[in-house]
Scaffold this motif. Structure first.
Motif, PDB file in Angstrom:
ATOM      1  N   ASN A 190     -20.031  97.878  38.895  1.00 38.53           N
ATOM      2  CA  ASN A 190     -21.327  97.471  38.278  1.00 38.53           C
ATOM      3  C   ASN A 190     -21.042  97.041  36.981  1.00 38.53           C
ATOM      4  OD1 ASN A 190     -23.078  98.248  40.251  1.00 38.53           O
ATOM      5  ND2 ASN A 190     -22.500 100.252  39.976  1.00 38.53           N
ATOM      6  N   LYS A 207     -22.665  88.727  38.138  1.00 39.73           N
ATOM      7  CA  LYS A 207     -22.158  89.449  39.064  1.00 39.73           C
ATOM      8  C   LYS A 207     -20.903  88.988  39.778  1.00 39.73           C
ATOM      9  CE  LYS A 207     -26.427  91.116  41.208  1.00 39.73           C
ATOM     10  NZ  LYS A 207     -27.115  91.302  42.501  1.00 39.73           N
ATOM     11  N   GLN A 209     -24.701  95.794  35.082  1.00 36.32           N
ATOM     12  CA  GLN A 209     -25.684  95.426  36.280  1.00 36.32           C
ATOM     13  C   GLN A 209     -26.667  96.570  36.769  1.00 36.32           C
ATOM     14  OE1 GLN A 209     -26.023  92.292  37.415  1.00 36.32           O
ATOM     15  NE2 GLN A 209     -27.924  93.005  38.621  1.00 36.32           N
ATOM     16  N   LEU A 234     -20.420  94.320  34.349  1.00 33.51           N
ATOM     17  CA  LEU A 234     -20.070  92.997  34.415  1.00 33.51           C
ATOM     18  C   LEU A 234     -19.097  92.239  33.222  1.00 33.51           C
ATOM     19  CD1 LEU A 234     -23.846  91.975  34.559  1.00 33.51           C
ATOM     20  CD2 LEU A 234     -22.365  92.099  36.665  1.00 33.51           C
ATOM     21  N   ASN A 277     -19.125  94.046  45.013  1.00 29.64           N
ATOM     22  CA  ASN A 277     -17.978  92.893  44.831  1.00 29.64           C
ATOM     23  C   ASN A 277     -16.802  93.872  45.386  1.00 29.64           C
ATOM     24  OD1 ASN A 277     -17.066  94.546  42.640  1.00 29.64           O
ATOM     25  ND2 ASN A 277     -18.280  93.264  41.282  1.00 29.64           N
ATOM     26  N   ASP A 313     -27.151  86.301  43.673  1.00 29.77           N
ATOM     27  CA  ASP A 313     -26.011  86.615  42.500  1.00 29.77           C
ATOM     28  C   ASP A 313     -26.070  85.586  41.562  1.00 29.77           C
ATOM     29  OD1 ASP A 313     -25.402  88.718  44.307  1.00 29.77           O
ATOM     30  OD2 ASP A 313     -24.228  86.935  45.658  1.00 29.77           O
TER      31      ASP A 313
END
Lengths: 506, 506
Positions: free
Chosen positions: B209, B230, B258, B211, A205, A424
């Motif tokens: 990474n 995500k 994640q 979340l 992201n 996702d």
């Protein structure tokens, strides 16, 4: 009739028959104003007066301000037709200092401001609700640096995503973000809404990929955290205040982005499947078998593909199935990557996970297949009024939500369908109706949000809260989080001039 | 003598001869207190009184508090021997509610608090400076959930990195963070310092990474943003306030992370090179040829390897070279991945990029090679006093900084050497001296930081600012950023009780 998928994968040419229209971005019929449609009360801001306009004219010159509410439809109305403001002034800075001067002046004079990028928000994040001054970033579009060794790219916030991607491609890099609106959306808007898109599964992201930002606070102060390293732990990570806060805490002006090497080989498969259960099983298999090469896993239901066929004359290259998967891999070795994909498809067919499919590694065919997925948003514009939702949903509940809404709406809706970024857990649920009415809106909302909460989903996966979802924030967030959001808003923008009525309940 | 690397890559066994000691974590000789050594003034906090200790005893019971300054060396002294506080109270909560009660009480009673994870900080971020109450997270170590389909893992902040990785490995996943201190460091500390580590090049950073987090503010309020998707854009992305702020804005109590699939195949190469120029060329080649499988690119200079040989009896499996590279790939297909690595090495040898090397895909040998890199920190502890620096530096200047410091120090230093995560532009520059003196410290600092600024580097790449670097924040940051940091600190922790003297200049 199911055409069995050739095990040897004769990489097909059916896709060539697909017919593509050019994108159309004309505004649609006369819309009612957001303030009337959504019954929202104007904040306690000053109204624009001639001397204010004179200030902006002096600052930017005659050509970089637009005045008169009747000339500004392109800026006042959102692309989807959800919202319409009545701003009578658009200002177009070219430099950070100009953004700073504009905000400083607006803050002192209590003029509300709506920062605007490519105006492609699905939640009306980038259009005014009342008479906010529109701060258009479209002229701040310089690319300052592309370092093809480190992958660091520095550019202005008004750069259009597709333009930036073209520029970095020439240097062997790829922008780690891709979405349907790429031809119009701007990177500043992408960051402000923490856009996710098609390839998040591979590249991660924006919170991970953005190295630094320069942003301007409501009072005009320029916050320089335009860092350029993957690792940089010198104090609080301030850039994240601006990523995903939809222009309510500051206006992003410059961006440093980490761009990975452009993959040397791409493969795509367009698959037909008989049930969501098979979709899920195929996804799990893809994740483990295609591993580090997997760059997209998109799902579409039958209705989604029918819509693009009807409205844009696109065609499924494999006929009709209850579900479709688009699986893309990107790698560094053409031969290995094609072999991997072929083997994966062969086994998936043998194990009856998929019913039919086409695969290709040719750029033109890859593009053709992507258009079926990417132009869904465009097709929606031609299907009456569409309530668009964007949820993150635990995978086991992903499609039951669509079925639930079909039952719930019955004959009140024209279509209920779903597509999205399966990789996702991101479902785009769509409810199209002949015409927007209060009755139908009340039938859908907050019902659908509450259902999402029941299954521990998120009511906004990648679109943000904007104007349309702001009032449902508490359905999704814990009170403590909302309270802290208000504290931050208050300390960063005490007069509340930045993008009012958005994100936080109004 | 250079032994030519076998082109066919007989995957070698030389590494087996390497001798490994067990890790030693005993504290070293008597250290002077930080307050005397660094001339820092105590903040205006209350001193601990018997009734305060009674409160914590009532809350946690007799076994979960430790008292008496003389018994607390393990908590008062940092692992490297840089700093020593004089706290006389360690509290060990087991639940978020207990953390909340502790902070709420400390805030009301103006008692300063030092949150502590595994106490492996290189910048003394996790030890007290004066008599702060030590909030040890070591008993909050439950793993709550491992979802092997979505890859979402939820756990308490006190989990030790290696333990968590072992647990997720059993489910076919991998923690996307790996660093030398994994046997001791805790995830809460990793997040608080935004730890980078060995595999960031492959899996990205923690901002990408993580979340969600649950954290407790200075006043005891629990901020629940323990999201599990995500993509989740429901309001401001508050978790980033706690990632990298080193416990000064809140204490992280729970984490959702994640975790990607555990790679099916790994390959490692340990290479000898004749110059930094060749190192850089080999890296560029690896980036493009090994593409998506590349999972680590580490560089060590001759001195770094000599140190581990001398202090830990580890041995380079290929003899002595000016530079060494460790290149690791992780993929989903054993055969393809080994072929890719072999081909890359073959060409690199043919093109005279590398002089010698060994490669392996056997887990035990991979582990052996990694120890040479990972135990450098341990070796340092046996080399007198070492000034450890952690910079991000543009690649072209990466090693010139080490050479510059060699010249600058002359005979004043024992060794000057460098190693680090080349793939992330992250250099660990080390200056070891027989004994710490003010004179030597003043010779090095702020000289080295100013040199880093001159080449547009970052004075803290992955270690954070902690206590040791806090005062140099303004060398690296723009004033506007530091000002905004102070605003945030003030609004989140108005009494300043959380980890005082750290991050922000004191």
């Amino acid at each position: 009739m199911m055409i069995k998928y050739a095990v040897t994968l004769s990489r097909i040419s059916v896709v060539e028959n697909v017919f593509f229209q050019t994108r159309r971005y004309s505004s649609t019929s006369k819309r009612s104003l957001s303030k009337d449609q959504y019954n929202v009360k104007r904040g306690n801001f000053k109204a624009l007066e001639p001397q204010h306009i004179q200030f902006f004219r002096d600052l930017l010159g005659e050509t970089r301000i637009l005045t008169g509410v009747n000339n500004l439809d392109k800026y006042n109305e959102d692309w989807y037709g959800f919202a319409k403001g009545e701003s009578s002034l658009v200002v177009k800075p070219k430099t950070t200092d100009e953004v700073s001067a504009i905000l400083s002046y607006c803050n002192k004079n209590l003029l509300a401001v709506c920062p605007q990028g490519g105006n492609t928000s699905v939640v009306a994040s980038g259009v005014p609700v009342f008479d906010e001054v529109i701060l258009s970033m479209e002229l701040m579009n310089k690319i300052h640096k592309i370092d093809d060794v480190s992958g660091v790219v520095i550019f202005d916030a008004g750069c259009v995503l597709e333009n930036l991607n073209n520029a970095v491609s020439e240097k062997g890099l790829i922008v780690p973000l891709d979405l349907g609106a790429k031809g119009n959306c701007q990177l500043g808007g992408n960051l402000s809404t923490n856009a996710g898109g098609l390839r998040l599964i591979r590249y991660g992201n924006l919170h991970g990929n953005v190295l630094g930002v320069e942003a301007v606070k409501a009072d005009g102060e320029i916050i320089n955290c335009l860092r350029t390293f993957k690792k940089d732990n010198t104090g609080y990570h301030l850039k994240h205040l601006f990523i995903g806060s939809e222009g309510t805490l500051g206006v992003i002006t410059k961006i440093a982005l980490q761009c990975p090497p452009h993959p040397k080989s791409k493969n795509i498969a367009f698959l037909g499947l008989e049930s969501y259960d098979k979709v899920l099983k195929t996804f799990k298999k893809a994740k483990f078998d295609l591993g580090e090469t997997l760059s997209a896993v998109e799902v579409l239901d039958r209705e989604s593909v029918i819509l693009t066929e009807e409205k844009l004359a696109l065609r499924s290259p494999i006929g009709e199935y209850p579900f479709y998967l688009i699986i893309e891999t990107s790698g560094s070795n053409e031969q290995y990557d094609s072999e991997k994909m072929d083997k994966f498809l062969e086994i998936s067919l043998k194990e009856n996970l998929i019913l039919n499919g086409v695969a290709s590694s040719e750029p033109s065919k890859i593009k053709n297949i992507w258009e079926i997925r990417e132009r869904t948003a465009e097709a929606l514009r031609h299907d009456g009024y569409v309530f668009c939702y964007d949820f993150s949903v635990p995978l086991q509940h992903f499609y039951t939500l669509v079925d639930l809404m079909k039952t719930h709406m019955g004959s009140k809706s024209h279509r209920v369908f779903g597509f999205g970024h399966l990789g996702d857990s991101n479902l785009h649920l769509q409810v199209s109706v002949r015409e927007h009415t209060k009755e139908i809106q009340n039938m859908i909302e907050p019902f659908v949000f509450e259902k999402v909460r029941e299954i521990n989903g998120s009511i906004s996966s990648e679109h943000g809260m904007g104007f349309l979802k702001a009032k449902y924030l508490d359905i999704s967030n814990h009170q403590s989080a909302t309270k802290l959001m208000r504290v931050l808003k208050n300390v960063m923008d005490p007069n509340g001039i930045l993008n009012p009525y958005k994100v936080i309940p109004y």
